[in-house]
Write an enzyme that holds these catalytic residues in place. Sequence first.
Site: not given
Length: 365
Positions: A123, A128, A131, A134, A227
Amino acid sequence: MVSAQRPRIGVVRETVPGERRVALVPKVITQLIGKGLDIVVESGAGEAALLPDSAFEAAGAVIGNPWDCDVVVKVAEPSSKEIAKLAAGTRLIGFLNPRSQENQIGELKAKGVEAYAMEAIPRISRAQVMDALSSQNNVAGYKAVLVAADQLTRFFPMLTTAAGTVKPATVMVLGVGVSGLQALATARRLGARTIGYDVRPEVAEQVKSVGAKWLDLGIEAAGEGGYARELTDEEKALQQERLAAAIGDADAVITTALVPGRRAPILVTADAASRMKPGSVIVDLAGETGGNCELTEPGETVVKNSVTICSPLNLPATMPEHSSELYAKNIQALLELMLNDEGAIAPDFEDEILAGACVTRDKEA
């Protein structure tokens, strides 16, 4: 395995019940073909996402057997039957559940498959676009609000009518990652009063940025990789005590809290749920790992003490058109990262993205 001059990418038909997504969509396939890749799509792979074989053929793909391609891309974790179709040296990309003790990583390794788990992509900013967690959580957060609005016995927005004014519903989101933020934004667009809570205090500004109120319980649990860390028993008790009072004032509660590889934390106790007004709703997005609500029955919608508790599984699959499109772009970015200057599939494991995503490989290759 020996590759053709142009690398071949296979798109398989998903076999998990209820899984309607497909790993690549026609628009992305056209772009990949332009990058020098050949695409083979299993017949019917896109049917559940309303994409007929003809749409893939029009994009330049071939309808055929995807399992003998250089790279096989899919959505859900492969079954043992599907793994048996893979040859040693094949590269597999998909959601592989790497942090669970009950996954197929061992089988893939034994078969000699070089497997890339979309959940294991680091991450970091550069990753991105790849990802998938997400991209799919955005879909889940949006759909969770629609589930809550459908089940709630009250309006979301404030309404002013000749018969009087109806005050807006209060929607509380517990666990403010990507899905939680999308849920807050969507609930606000529907006119609800929104409140967000997370044990990571650094997300307070993000909650406020989508117009929601931040619920501060005085407990911090920032962890690694974006997280939250697991709370201590003392912190859990304090959290539940303070949350219960706040939950009792909400019309709808949406929970999204997950700890990778572990049972989902209990955020809504039976006592907290009992404090909610009759007709209120809890939508638990953590059902796949046990649920955030003590009364959750994963995959079911139940009513306890006049409160409806919904635990839908795999919400992104209920919106297969956009979820497939987003996932396909994630896959595309990862595939393009694997290409070398000559256009061959040759992952560079000095790249932290590829090294992190790869969960099984021949270390000597």
